[in-house]
Design a protein around this motif. Sequence first.
Motif, PDB file in Angstrom:
ATOM      1  N   LEU B 229      -9.469  70.009 -32.124  1.00  0.00           N
ATOM      2  CA  LEU B 229      -9.069  68.631 -32.457  1.00  0.00           C
ATOM      3  C   LEU B 229      -8.535  68.532 -33.884  1.00  0.00           C
ATOM      4  O   LEU B 229      -8.108  67.464 -34.319  1.00  0.00           O
ATOM      5  N   GLU B 230      -8.604  69.636 -34.616  1.00  0.00           N
ATOM      6  CA  GLU B 230      -8.206  69.665 -36.034  1.00  0.00           C
ATOM      7  C   GLU B 230      -9.003  68.659 -36.862  1.00  0.00           C
ATOM      8  O   GLU B 230      -8.470  67.928 -37.689  1.00  0.00           O
ATOM      9  N   VAL B 231     -10.318  68.664 -36.584  1.00  0.00           N
ATOM     10  CA  VAL B 231     -11.231  67.808 -37.343  1.00  0.00           C
ATOM     11  C   VAL B 231     -12.203  68.695 -38.098  1.00  0.00           C
ATOM     12  O   VAL B 231     -12.822  69.581 -37.507  1.00  0.00           O
ATOM     13  N   LYS B 232     -12.332  68.483 -39.408  1.00  0.00           N
ATOM     14  CA  LYS B 232     -13.399  69.167 -40.131  1.00  0.00           C
ATOM     15  C   LYS B 232     -14.413  68.127 -40.601  1.00  0.00           C
ATOM     16  O   LYS B 232     -14.074  67.235 -41.397  1.00  0.00           O
ATOM     17  N   PRO B 233     -15.646  68.210 -40.105  1.00  0.00           N
ATOM     18  CA  PRO B 233     -16.649  67.228 -40.519  1.00  0.00           C
ATOM     19  C   PRO B 233     -16.852  67.279 -42.035  1.00  0.00           C
ATOM     20  O   PRO B 233     -16.705  68.336 -42.654  1.00  0.00           O
ATOM     21  N   THR B 234     -17.207  66.132 -42.598  1.00  0.00           N
ATOM     22  CA  THR B 234     -17.512  66.102 -44.035  1.00  0.00           C
ATOM     23  C   THR B 234     -18.983  66.444 -44.275  1.00  0.00           C
ATOM     24  O   THR B 234     -19.353  66.902 -45.348  1.00  0.00           O
ATOM     25  N   SER B 235     -19.829  66.231 -43.264  1.00  0.00           N
ATOM     26  CA  SER B 235     -21.229  66.646 -43.337  1.00  0.00           C
ATOM     27  C   SER B 235     -21.706  66.891 -41.909  1.00  0.00           C
ATOM     28  O   SER B 235     -21.124  66.363 -40.961  1.00  0.00           O
ATOM     29  N   MET B 236     -22.756  67.705 -41.781  1.00  0.00           N
ATOM     30  CA  MET B 236     -23.269  67.977 -40.424  1.00  0.00           C
ATOM     31  C   MET B 236     -24.719  68.442 -40.517  1.00  0.00           C
ATOM     32  O   MET B 236     -25.131  69.086 -41.478  1.00  0.00           O
ATOM     33  N   ILE B 237     -25.477  68.119 -39.457  1.00  0.00           N
ATOM     34  CA  ILE B 237     -26.884  68.509 -39.358  1.00  0.00           C
ATOM     35  C   ILE B 237     -27.228  68.550 -37.874  1.00  0.00           C
ATOM     36  O   ILE B 237     -26.581  67.873 -37.074  1.00  0.00           O
ATOM     37  N   ASP B 238     -28.214  69.336 -37.510  1.00  0.00           N
ATOM     38  CA  ASP B 238     -28.615  69.290 -36.098  1.00  0.00           C
ATOM     39  C   ASP B 238     -29.785  68.329 -35.926  1.00  0.00           C
ATOM     40  O   ASP B 238     -30.558  68.076 -36.863  1.00  0.00           O
ATOM     41  N   ILE B 239     -29.886  67.755 -34.736  1.00  0.00           N
ATOM     42  CA  ILE B 239     -30.907  66.733 -34.486  1.00  0.00           C
ATOM     43  C   ILE B 239     -32.139  67.398 -33.898  1.00  0.00           C
ATOM     44  O   ILE B 239     -32.264  67.574 -32.691  1.00  0.00           O
TER      45      ILE B 239
END
Lengths: 349, 349
Positions: B229-239
Amino acid sequence: MLEDKNQSKTSLAELGEFGLINHITKYFKVEHKSTVKAVGDDAAVLDASELQTLVTTDLLIEGVHFDLSYMPLKHLGYKAVMVNLSDVYAMNGKAEQITVSIAVSNRFPLEAIEELYAGIQLACDTYKVDLVGGDTTSSTKGMLISVTAIGKADKEDIVYRSGAKETDLIVVSGDLGAAYLGLQVLEREKQVFKVDPNNQPDLDNYTYLIERQLKPEARKDISGLLKELEVKPTSMIDISDGLSSELFHICTQSKVGCKIYEDKLPLDPQVISTCEEFELDSTMVALSGGEDYELLFTVPISDFDKVKANPNFSIIGHITAENQGLQLITRANQEIELKAQGWNGLKNN
Amino acid sequence: MLEDKNQSKTSLAELGEFGLINHITKYFKVEHKSTVKAVGDDAAVLDASELQTLVTTDLLIEGVHFDLSYMPLKHLGYKAVMVNLSDVYAMNGKAEQITVSIAVSNRFPLEAIEELYAGIQLACDTYKVDLVGGDTTSSTKGMLISVTAIGKADKEDIVYRSGAKETDLIVVSGDLGAAYLGLQVLEREKQVFKVDPNNQPDLDNYTYLIERQLKPEARKDISGLLKELEVKPTSMIDISDGLSSELFHICTQSKVGCKIYEDKLPLDPQVISTCEEFELDSTMVALSGGEDYELLFTVPISDFDKVKANPNFSIIGHITAENQGLQLITRANQEIELKAQGWNGLKNN
């Protein structure tokens, strides 16, 4: 000490998991450029650039690997790190990061965990290692510590267990058997204490033994010493389960046999005198004692002159053909087949 | 099953530690070029070449994190790996290696350990991860598993918790709350079984919930989906501890606030029906349930069109200024302050 009800203690439940993590990690500093991100995200981020990464892990469990009635928590934290760094040094690598996971039952107040982490931090400071992650949780019983150490090394420098060749010399650093005897002394004092809690033990004759048991030091220095001597071991392993057991690993993986000499085994004078007192065979103690965290390695026979006079090293024998098996040559010049009688966490319990 | 005395079982003491290690590792194959040396030396040797290395570790303890009366050992092994891989994926990395340390009391025969490792191996095969080390030992009580996962990622691709910016959209993969409800169903059946062991539970209405609890899948696919999708998250974490708790981590580390919408929380129909049956608030379950192992991430608002129609993702809110705090907008359009009420291993015991 942990049971002293006169001091005010902070319960772990009060603090919560994240509170505890913040509390115990805030005094740890990052030392290495290779530690891009330490504690505080889903995973630590490391950068070994063009080097190879070494990973090793060990689990220490109360009642199996340690007894808090004579193991101070600070020493336990220190030792839990040493046990793992020793494995990285045994690959001829540099240890740079650790993760530490602990589980504790609610009998431990925060102050106990602080003691444990003070030992971990002392180890990190002394050995220049970064704490980069971990997990803290409750246990239904007792305490356990799981440490993973990460190191790096140039591909060319890594020494495996599998490279020993016929005629190679077998070398150990330091001396053997002291940690095991330290444990025997501590166990004896524990029994004495149970009978007479007012008895003040005189441990002056056992200081070295007890230190080797409670505060072992991993041989970070050996890699540099060998480099200075221009010696690259053909195989290497750390002595955690006892010399016999480690020789078995090297011989099995290298597909060789070995011959070691009883009179060459390096023993501290306290080991000899305490073996007499406990009526133990010092050779058996050196072979099967374990927890020495010295390094056992093999070098080509052509390196004999470089190694022989070095006070850090003892040449204890040489590698033979696989079909010769593993042999101990006694002082009386008898050949005895070696058995892997190392410490076995599964059998001892 | 473990207590069935009619089958012949192999005691672990018989096998010994090294026997056990050989036994459980011989079926594991090495998949990755980056795994230079897996099990069998003092440390594993990895080569991340020019990439950065990700390291994460988790500890699972019987009686705290799992209950063997309804958690089959094979599922436990699988889940122990998932929990760790999930952390590597939450950094937008590729998981490539794991180490697994276990401690087991002597109530477990070899066949139980084989079941556990069958689950670990299934996870390794399915997720293409190499087992490169570990430790096996006895415990004085119960079972515990300590897993460390190692992954790699291009420096530019790594996503931390700290990069969320005001106006960013908040996105979750999959749906929430099912694993927690699965646990409630299993706990209820355990109580029923205690009263009437002959009762055959009908679990047809809860299959999804139970699968999410017993056999969670880490979201290995999300990284690739986002790249497409050509998206780079600005932050990420697993739930893992519950949506609220993870939002707190992202907001604290990114120094922002957030607003999420009750009607946007993705819930499976089984979650809704079972919440009604158990008289639980489905929003509370989604916010605080935990163990979903979905990914929570933020993307720039300019990526709205790329993310909105994707069936894998739900946009649940947006990032606000730090002084706005963390807010839930209810279906009745009320603002409620979010609390970090995630699962807390130290408080629950």
